[in-house]
Structures are given as C-alpha cells and as structure tokens.
Scaffold this motif. Structure first.
Motif, short mmCIF file in Angstrom:
data_model
loop_
_atom_site.label_atom_id
_atom_site.label_comp_id
_atom_site.label_asym_id
_atom_site.label_seq_id
_atom_site.Cartn_x
_atom_site.Cartn_y
_atom_site.Cartn_z
N PRO A 12 0.85 -1.19 0.00
CA PRO A 12 0.00 0.00 0.00
C PRO A 12 0.89 1.24 0.00
O PRO A 12 1.88 1.30 0.73
CB PRO A 12 -0.81 -0.12 1.30
CG PRO A 12 -0.08 -1.10 2.14
CD PRO A 12 0.79 -1.92 1.25
N CYS A 13 0.55 2.20 -0.84
CA CYS A 13 1.39 3.40 -1.00
C CYS A 13 0.60 4.64 -0.59
O CYS A 13 -0.52 4.85 -1.04
CB CYS A 13 1.83 3.53 -2.46
SG CYS A 13 2.78 2.12 -3.06
N TYR A 14 1.22 5.45 0.25
CA TYR A 14 0.61 6.68 0.70
C TYR A 14 1.70 7.73 0.84
O TYR A 14 2.59 7.60 1.67
CB TYR A 14 -0.10 6.47 2.04
CG TYR A 14 -0.91 7.66 2.49
CD1 TYR A 14 -2.15 7.92 1.90
CD2 TYR A 14 -0.45 8.50 3.48
CE1 TYR A 14 -2.90 9.01 2.31
CE2 TYR A 14 -1.19 9.59 3.89
CZ TYR A 14 -2.41 9.85 3.30
OH TYR A 14 -3.16 10.93 3.69
N LYS A 15 1.65 8.72 -0.02
CA LYS A 15 2.68 9.77 -0.06
C LYS A 15 4.08 9.14 -0.13
O LYS A 15 4.97 9.50 0.64
CB LYS A 15 2.55 10.71 1.14
CG LYS A 15 1.27 11.51 1.16
CD LYS A 15 1.35 12.71 2.07
CE LYS A 15 0.87 12.36 3.44
NZ LYS A 15 0.83 13.54 4.34
N SER A 16 4.25 8.21 -1.04
CA SER A 16 5.51 7.46 -1.09
C SER A 16 6.30 7.72 -2.37
O SER A 16 7.11 6.88 -2.77
CB SER A 16 5.23 5.97 -0.92
OG SER A 16 4.26 5.52 -1.82
N VAL A 44 -0.41 -0.21 -4.50
CA VAL A 44 -1.74 0.37 -4.38
C VAL A 44 -1.64 1.79 -3.82
O VAL A 44 -1.30 1.98 -2.65
CB VAL A 44 -2.65 -0.48 -3.47
CG1 VAL A 44 -4.06 0.09 -3.44
CG2 VAL A 44 -2.66 -1.94 -3.92
N ASN A 45 -1.92 2.77 -4.66
CA ASN A 45 -1.94 4.16 -4.22
C ASN A 45 -3.24 4.42 -3.46
O ASN A 45 -4.32 4.36 -4.03
CB ASN A 45 -1.83 5.12 -5.41
CG ASN A 45 -1.87 6.56 -4.98
OD1 ASN A 45 -1.33 6.93 -3.95
ND2 ASN A 45 -2.55 7.39 -5.76
N ASP A 46 -3.12 4.71 -2.17
CA ASP A 46 -4.28 4.91 -1.32
C ASP A 46 -4.72 6.37 -1.35
O ASP A 46 -4.81 7.03 -0.32
CB ASP A 46 -3.96 4.45 0.11
CG ASP A 46 -5.19 4.35 0.99
OD1 ASP A 46 -6.31 4.31 0.45
OD2 ASP A 46 -5.02 4.31 2.22
N CYS A 47 -4.97 6.86 -2.56
CA CYS A 47 -5.45 8.23 -2.77
C CYS A 47 -4.55 9.24 -2.05
O CYS A 47 -5.00 10.09 -1.28
CB CYS A 47 -6.91 8.37 -2.33
SG CYS A 47 -7.73 9.83 -2.99
N SER A 48 -3.26 9.13 -2.32
CA SER A 48 -2.27 10.00 -1.67
C SER A 48 -2.55 11.47 -1.94
O SER A 48 -2.71 11.88 -3.09
CB SER A 48 -0.87 9.68 -2.20
OG SER A 48 -0.49 8.39 -1.86
N PRO A 49 -2.60 12.30 -0.90
CA PRO A 49 -2.84 13.74 -1.07
C PRO A 49 -1.53 14.48 -1.37
O PRO A 49 -1.07 15.30 -0.59
CB PRO A 49 -3.42 14.14 0.29
CG PRO A 49 -2.76 13.21 1.25
CD PRO A 49 -2.58 11.91 0.51
N ASP A 50 -0.93 14.15 -2.52
CA ASP A 50 0.36 14.76 -2.87
C ASP A 50 0.38 15.26 -4.31
O ASP A 50 1.39 15.21 -4.99
CB ASP A 50 1.51 13.77 -2.62
CG ASP A 50 1.38 12.48 -3.43
OD1 ASP A 50 0.42 12.34 -4.23
OD2 ASP A 50 2.25 11.61 -3.27
N ASP A 51 -0.79 15.73 -4.75
CA ASP A 51 -0.93 16.28 -6.11
C ASP A 51 -0.52 15.30 -7.20
O ASP A 51 0.03 15.69 -8.23
CB ASP A 51 -0.14 17.59 -6.25
CG ASP A 51 -0.66 18.69 -5.33
OD1 ASP A 51 -1.90 18.79 -5.18
OD2 ASP A 51 0.18 19.41 -4.76
N ASP A 72 -4.75 2.58 -8.53
CA ASP A 72 -5.02 3.92 -8.01
C ASP A 72 -6.41 3.91 -7.40
O ASP A 72 -7.40 3.71 -8.10
CB ASP A 72 -4.93 4.94 -9.14
CG ASP A 72 -4.94 6.37 -8.65
OD1 ASP A 72 -4.65 6.60 -7.46
OD2 ASP A 72 -5.24 7.26 -9.47
N LEU A 73 -6.48 4.09 -6.08
CA LEU A 73 -7.77 4.13 -5.40
C LEU A 73 -8.34 5.54 -5.44
O LEU A 73 -7.61 6.52 -5.26
CB LEU A 73 -7.64 3.66 -3.96
CG LEU A 73 -7.16 2.21 -3.77
CD1 LEU A 73 -7.12 1.84 -2.30
CD2 LEU A 73 -8.04 1.24 -4.54
#
Length: 187
Positions: A12-16, A44-51, A72-73
């Motif tokens: 799972p990826c978050y701001k990564s 899996v991009n967990d809707c990262s808030p990084d534009d 991409d979620l």
C-alpha cells in the motif's frame, strides 16, 4: 519452501513518491539474491494527497518494470483497505505484504520467507522498535487492544503489516468483497 514458486508483493502506497522506487529495487535485489526469480509487485496508491506525485512514480515504475501492477484508489481507506484491494490482484503462490517507507527493510525478507514451511500458512514479521510518529503509535496501541478485546487475540500473538501468506489463504480472504475499494485506475 519452493523458491521456484511465484511470489506477489503487495505494497500500500501513501505519499511514497520519494521511497517506493527504492523499496521496489531493494526488494527485487533481495529476492534475486536468495534465488527467487518469479515475482510481481502490486502497488496500491491509497489516494495520496500529494498532487499525484505518488501515482506518477507508480506509473513510471509500471513502464520500467514488467512485473509491476499499479492500482489507483479513488478514495483513501487506510493501509489495511489498500492491502485488501491489492490482494484481489495478487497471483503468486505466496503473497507478501510490506510497507512503502522502509519500515520493514527488504533485507528482512529472507527471515520472513524462510519461516513459512509445510505446516505454516501465515508468518508475521515483528519489529520491537517501530519508527512511526507518536500519533501513529497511539493508534497502533488502540488497534492492538481493540483486536485483543473484540476477537480475543492471544496476548503473545504479534502481528504487523509485514507478512507472508499462502495463495489459498489469499483466496479465502478475497471472497469477502470490500465495499470501500474504489478503484480509480489500474496500470
């Protein structure tokens, strides 16, 4: 353990955007070093808030490596939700879950993989010293006690986001569809 088996690594990826390529490279190197040649990554991009930076890096990785699928979620659901979504796409005989931020260093994969044997279906990696911020550690403590109370998890059983399971366990898990897995894109 048959090292000629197929392995899936779900991350799972978050701001990564700054870490995931290193995790993929080091993980690939470690798997090849121990003789595992057949593996895939499910990122899996967990809707990262990084534009869009994390998803941009994931798309680049799918073009650079043939063994990467990027998901991409459309909605942030948390690490466990992203992992569950990734399990739906994992095709390996063994599935490994690990973090996107080097919390679990890929050099520890050999310990995890060598611990699963003919009588074992799941192995959790355990690290006594987590490198999370205070708030995340607090939520981990709350989660630990909630699970102990709600489902009666034994006190001595340690769990983490670094684990390996057999395919049939994954097949059983994905029978229960997650209503919060809003897929925005698959690459």
């Amino acid at each position: 353990m048959d090292y000629n088996s197929n392995f899936s690594i779900v991350i799972p990826c978050y701001k990564s955007s700054q870490t995931i390529e290193t995790v993929v490279k080091l993980t690939s190197d470690e798997l090849l070093k121990i003789g595992i040649e057949h593996f895939e990554f499910i990122l899996v991009n967990d809707c990262s808030p990084d534009d869009g930076r994390t998803m941009t890096v994931l798309k680049q990785l799918t073009k650079k490596y043939k063994n990467i699928t990027a998901i991409d979620l459309a909605k942030n659901g948390g690490q466990h939700n992203a992992t569950m979504c990734g399990l739906n796409f994992a095709e390996g005989d063994y599935i490994i879950s690990m973090d996107d931020d080097m919390q679990t260093h890929p050099s520890q994969l050999i310990k995890l993989i060598s611990a699963i044997d003919d009588q074992t279906d799941i192995v959790y990696g355990y690290y006594p010293d987590k490198k999370h911020n205070i708030l995340r550690n607090l939520f981990s403590i709350i989660n630990y006690w909630s699970v102990r109370i709600l489902i009666g998890k034994p006190k001595e059983l340690k769990t983490s986001s670094f684990w390996i399971i057999r395919r049939y366990v994954r097949n059983y898990i994905v029978q229960f569809k997650n209503k919060d897995c809003y897929l925005q894109g698959l690459f």
